[in-house]
Design a protein around this motif. Sequence first.
Motif, PDB file in Angstrom:
ATOM      1  N   LEU A  95       0.830  -1.200   0.000  1.00  0.00           N
ATOM      2  CA  LEU A  95       0.000   0.000   0.000  1.00  0.00           C
ATOM      3  C   LEU A  95       0.865   1.249   0.000  1.00  0.00           C
ATOM      4  O   LEU A  95       0.545   2.246  -0.670  1.00  0.00           O
ATOM      5  CB  LEU A  95      -0.924   0.009   1.216  1.00  0.00           C
ATOM      6  CG  LEU A  95      -1.842   1.235   1.356  1.00  0.00           C
ATOM      7  CD1 LEU A  95      -2.802   1.338   0.176  1.00  0.00           C
ATOM      8  CD2 LEU A  95      -2.614   1.182   2.672  1.00  0.00           C
ATOM      9  N   ALA A  96       1.982   1.213   0.737  1.00  0.00           N
ATOM     10  CA  ALA A  96       2.875   2.377   0.795  1.00  0.00           C
ATOM     11  C   ALA A  96       3.427   2.717  -0.589  1.00  0.00           C
ATOM     12  O   ALA A  96       3.555   3.896  -0.944  1.00  0.00           O
ATOM     13  CB  ALA A  96       4.017   2.124   1.778  1.00  0.00           C
ATOM     14  N   VAL A  97       3.739   1.694  -1.386  1.00  0.00           N
ATOM     15  CA  VAL A  97       4.230   1.932  -2.745  1.00  0.00           C
ATOM     16  C   VAL A  97       3.155   2.636  -3.573  1.00  0.00           C
ATOM     17  O   VAL A  97       3.429   3.608  -4.296  1.00  0.00           O
ATOM     18  CB  VAL A  97       4.642   0.603  -3.411  1.00  0.00           C
ATOM     19  CG1 VAL A  97       5.000   0.824  -4.883  1.00  0.00           C
ATOM     20  CG2 VAL A  97       5.813  -0.021  -2.666  1.00  0.00           C
ATOM     21  N   LEU A  98       1.914   2.166  -3.451  1.00  0.00           N
ATOM     22  CA  LEU A  98       0.805   2.800  -4.160  1.00  0.00           C
ATOM     23  C   LEU A  98       0.611   4.237  -3.699  1.00  0.00           C
ATOM     24  O   LEU A  98       0.410   5.149  -4.512  1.00  0.00           O
ATOM     25  CB  LEU A  98      -0.475   1.995  -3.935  1.00  0.00           C
ATOM     26  CG  LEU A  98      -1.774   2.627  -4.446  1.00  0.00           C
ATOM     27  CD1 LEU A  98      -1.730   2.821  -5.957  1.00  0.00           C
ATOM     28  CD2 LEU A  98      -2.977   1.773  -4.037  1.00  0.00           C
ATOM     29  N   LEU A  99       0.698   4.472  -2.388  1.00  0.00           N
ATOM     30  CA  LEU A  99       0.451   5.805  -1.854  1.00  0.00           C
ATOM     31  C   LEU A  99       1.527   6.800  -2.265  1.00  0.00           C
ATOM     32  O   LEU A  99       1.251   7.996  -2.389  1.00  0.00           O
ATOM     33  CB  LEU A  99       0.334   5.742  -0.327  1.00  0.00           C
ATOM     34  CG  LEU A  99      -0.929   5.040   0.185  1.00  0.00           C
ATOM     35  CD1 LEU A  99      -0.880   4.893   1.707  1.00  0.00           C
ATOM     36  CD2 LEU A  99      -2.183   5.790  -0.231  1.00  0.00           C
ATOM     37  N   GLU A 100       2.752   6.327  -2.466  1.00  0.00           N
ATOM     38  CA  GLU A 100       3.765   7.235  -3.004  1.00  0.00           C
ATOM     39  C   GLU A 100       3.332   7.755  -4.373  1.00  0.00           C
ATOM     40  O   GLU A 100       3.498   8.943  -4.691  1.00  0.00           O
ATOM     41  CB  GLU A 100       5.120   6.523  -3.122  1.00  0.00           C
ATOM     42  CG  GLU A 100       5.867   6.384  -1.805  1.00  0.00           C
ATOM     43  CD  GLU A 100       7.335   6.048  -2.021  1.00  0.00           C
ATOM     44  OE1 GLU A 100       7.885   6.471  -3.063  1.00  0.00           O
ATOM     45  OE2 GLU A 100       7.918   5.373  -1.156  1.00  0.00           O
ATOM     46  N   GLU A 101       2.774   6.868  -5.185  1.00  0.00           N
ATOM     47  CA  GLU A 101       2.343   7.274  -6.524  1.00  0.00           C
ATOM     48  C   GLU A 101       1.132   8.190  -6.465  1.00  0.00           C
ATOM     49  O   GLU A 101       1.054   9.176  -7.209  1.00  0.00           O
ATOM     50  CB  GLU A 101       2.033   6.031  -7.371  1.00  0.00           C
ATOM     51  CG  GLU A 101       3.230   5.146  -7.626  1.00  0.00           C
ATOM     52  CD  GLU A 101       4.385   5.899  -8.269  1.00  0.00           C
ATOM     53  OE1 GLU A 101       4.130   6.714  -9.187  1.00  0.00           O
ATOM     54  OE2 GLU A 101       5.536   5.693  -7.847  1.00  0.00           O
ATOM     55  N   THR A 102       0.173   7.897  -5.594  1.00  0.00           N
ATOM     56  CA  THR A 102      -0.987   8.789  -5.478  1.00  0.00           C
ATOM     57  C   THR A 102      -0.569  10.136  -4.905  1.00  0.00           C
ATOM     58  O   THR A 102      -1.150  11.168  -5.240  1.00  0.00           O
ATOM     59  CB  THR A 102      -2.082   8.162  -4.604  1.00  0.00           C
ATOM     60  OG1 THR A 102      -1.594   7.939  -3.273  1.00  0.00           O
ATOM     61  CG2 THR A 102      -2.562   6.843  -5.191  1.00  0.00           C
TER      62      THR A 102
END
Length: 289
Positions: free
Chosen positions: A31-38
């Motif tokens: 999720l942290a990887v996704l949140l960096e992108e968002t």
Amino acid sequence: DKLWPAMAELGWFGLVVDEEYGGVGLGFVDLAVLLEETGRGLLPGPLISTSLAAAAISDFGSDEQKQRYLPSLADGTAIGTLALLEDSDVLGPDGIALPGTEEDGGYRLTGAKHFVHDAGVATLFVVPFRTGEDIVFGVVQSSAEGVSSRSHHTMDETKRMGDLTLDNGLVTQDDVLAGGGDGETGLARLLDLAAVAVTAEVIGAMDRALLVLEPEFLSVDGLSGLLDDIIRIREKRRSQVRYDWIVANKTHAGFTRHKLYLGALAEQWTDYRVFQVCQGSAEIGRAHV
């Protein structure tokens, strides 16, 4: 209207939900990887809020409660959030004072939670409250009697906050998360997860800010070296925080609360200082044009 269904179709809301409950079955490192992108795109919407509510139910709920709540959170038909902060303005166990009065086979709640992320659109709130000295977690539906919420205007409209007001609202025994165990430990874990999630978004946002401002640095003699120093500081801090995420994820032993929380705060402080330097340096660069 188009963004939310698209995010649901990609499985973003169920990223930390087990497959048997309609999710993807990954963890907070993913999720942290996704949140960096968002964060790079300043994505609006209650992705973090819903993920944290799903994490709370996944960690503390019974199998029946998971079957009842998680599928709708994972597919985006429900929006969840945590409702933590009270009048004391203390974020943590010492700040939880909302009393639960035993009645009608459950608990009656009267009080308010403040600065609740996405309060105005949430359909489900995970609410910690006290039964005597203990902290327990209840799931409160926005449509329930005695429950109301409202949003506040904030500087950052992509991160909306509001209040949750409970006026003799009923939390039935079926809505008390049965596996909460030690409520203080459970609350500490949720705060750690929230710190990691917000920090991941900040990392992405600051990466984008540095990318936008890089030409300003390179256009002024002496500032390109400063940019390199800033990037080294950020990468060192980021590596340490990611190490903590991975260790916690692999060991399944929970987060080392103070280490991870302080690490996340340090990351945010570093990004804030980077922002200040970038902003000041950009002004210097413009002055030399």
